[in-house]
Enzyme design. Sequence first.
Site, PDB file in Angstrom:
ATOM      1  N   ASP A  71       1.390   2.589   6.517  1.00 56.15           N
ATOM      2  CA  ASP A  71       0.799   2.940   5.232  1.00 56.15           C
ATOM      3  C   ASP A  71      -0.595   2.350   5.215  1.00 56.15           C
ATOM      4  O   ASP A  71      -0.783   1.162   5.501  1.00 56.15           O
ATOM      5  CB  ASP A  71       1.622   2.439   4.047  1.00 56.15           C
ATOM      6  N   SER A  72      -1.569   3.180   4.938  1.00 58.10           N
ATOM      7  CA  SER A  72      -2.953   2.722   5.088  1.00 58.10           C
ATOM      8  C   SER A  72      -3.840   3.287   3.986  1.00 58.10           C
ATOM      9  O   SER A  72      -3.434   4.148   3.215  1.00 58.10           O
ATOM     10  CB  SER A  72      -3.475   3.117   6.464  1.00 58.10           C
ATOM     11  N   PHE A 150     -10.535  11.222  11.548  1.00 63.34           N
ATOM     12  CA  PHE A 150      -9.974  11.993  10.427  1.00 63.34           C
ATOM     13  C   PHE A 150     -10.276  11.265   9.121  1.00 63.34           C
ATOM     14  O   PHE A 150     -10.891  10.194   9.130  1.00 63.34           O
ATOM     15  CB  PHE A 150      -8.456  12.180  10.604  1.00 63.34           C
ATOM     16  N   GLY A 151      -9.819  11.843   8.033  1.00 61.16           N
ATOM     17  CA  GLY A 151      -9.888  11.184   6.724  1.00 61.16           C
ATOM     18  C   GLY A 151     -11.279  10.679   6.361  1.00 61.16           C
ATOM     19  O   GLY A 151     -12.256  11.434   6.364  1.00 61.16           O
ATOM     20  N   ASP A 153     -13.194   8.705   8.007  1.00 63.42           N
ATOM     21  CA  ASP A 153     -14.025   8.281   9.150  1.00 63.42           C
ATOM     22  C   ASP A 153     -15.489   8.757   9.088  1.00 63.42           C
ATOM     23  O   ASP A 153     -16.376   8.011   9.512  1.00 63.42           O
ATOM     24  CB  ASP A 153     -13.382   8.712  10.485  1.00 63.42           C
ATOM     25  N   HIS A 178      -8.357  -0.976  11.764  1.00 63.97           N
ATOM     26  CA  HIS A 178      -7.228  -1.599  11.048  1.00 63.97           C
ATOM     27  C   HIS A 178      -5.911  -1.323  11.787  1.00 63.97           C
ATOM     28  O   HIS A 178      -5.056  -2.182  11.916  1.00 63.97           O
ATOM     29  CB  HIS A 178      -7.177  -1.055   9.627  1.00 63.97           C
TER      30      HIS A 178
END
Length: 197
Positions: A71-72, A150-151, A153, A178
Site C-alpha cells: 500500500d503506497s 507510472f502514477g 512519477d 520507497h
Amino acid sequence: MKNFRVLFASRNRHKFREISALLKKVGVELVFGAERYSLDVEETGTSYPQNAILKALAWAELAGMPALADDSGIEVRALGWEPGIYSSRLASNDSLRNFTILKKLEGSYDRCCRYVAAFALFFPKDGRLWLTEGYCWGEIATEPVGQCGFGYDPIFIPSGYKKTFAELGDEVKARISHRAVASYALMDMLAEYSMIE
Ligand code: ITT
C-alpha cells in the site's frame, strides 16, 4: 537461499513489475494476483500498513498461499501531507491526479514531498505476518515530464536528482524508491526465514 512463490496481492501491474525485479534477487517468484483471480479489497484502513494487511490477508485466503501486498502513496508537505493513503482515489486517472497536485501547488515555493510504501507479507500456513516500510523524499516538479514509471512519477523529482522518476527510468527507481527501501528490509527478513525453515 531457497526459492519460493508468493502471490502479489494487487491489481497494479506497475507495482508488480517493480517488486518482482527487486525480490527475484533473493529467490522469490512473485505471481501477479490479478492475473489469476478477480478480487477488489476495500481499503478501509487509516494507514498504509493497515491497508496492506487487509489486502495481504484477503488475497492469501483466496489463494491459499503466502501473499505480499503493497500500500503506497505520495505525501505533499504544502498540502498537509495529503493525499497519502488516498493517492489512488485523488482523481480518476494518472494524468488527472498529477494535474490536481500541480494545480493545488500553483504558486507554492514549498514543493517538498515523499513517496511511502508499506508491505505486508502474510503466510497463511502459520499466521506469520511481516511488515516493512520505505520512504523516498523528493520535490514536486512544475509540470509532468518523462515517459517511464507510472502514477505520480512524471511530477516526482527524487532528492539529489534534477529529473523526475519518469525521466530517470527503472534503474534509478529500483535503487532508491520507497518500494526499493521497503524491499531491502523484506529481503533481510526473507534471508533469515530461509535459514531457519
Ligand atoms: P493495489 O491496491 O491493487 O495494489 P493501487 O494502485 O490501488 O493497487 P494503492 O491503493 O496502494 O494501489 O495506491 C497507490 C497509489 O499511489 C497508486 O495508484 C499511484 O497513484 C501512487 N503511487 C504509489 N507508488 C508509486 C510510484 O512508485 N510511482 C508513482 N505513483 C505511485
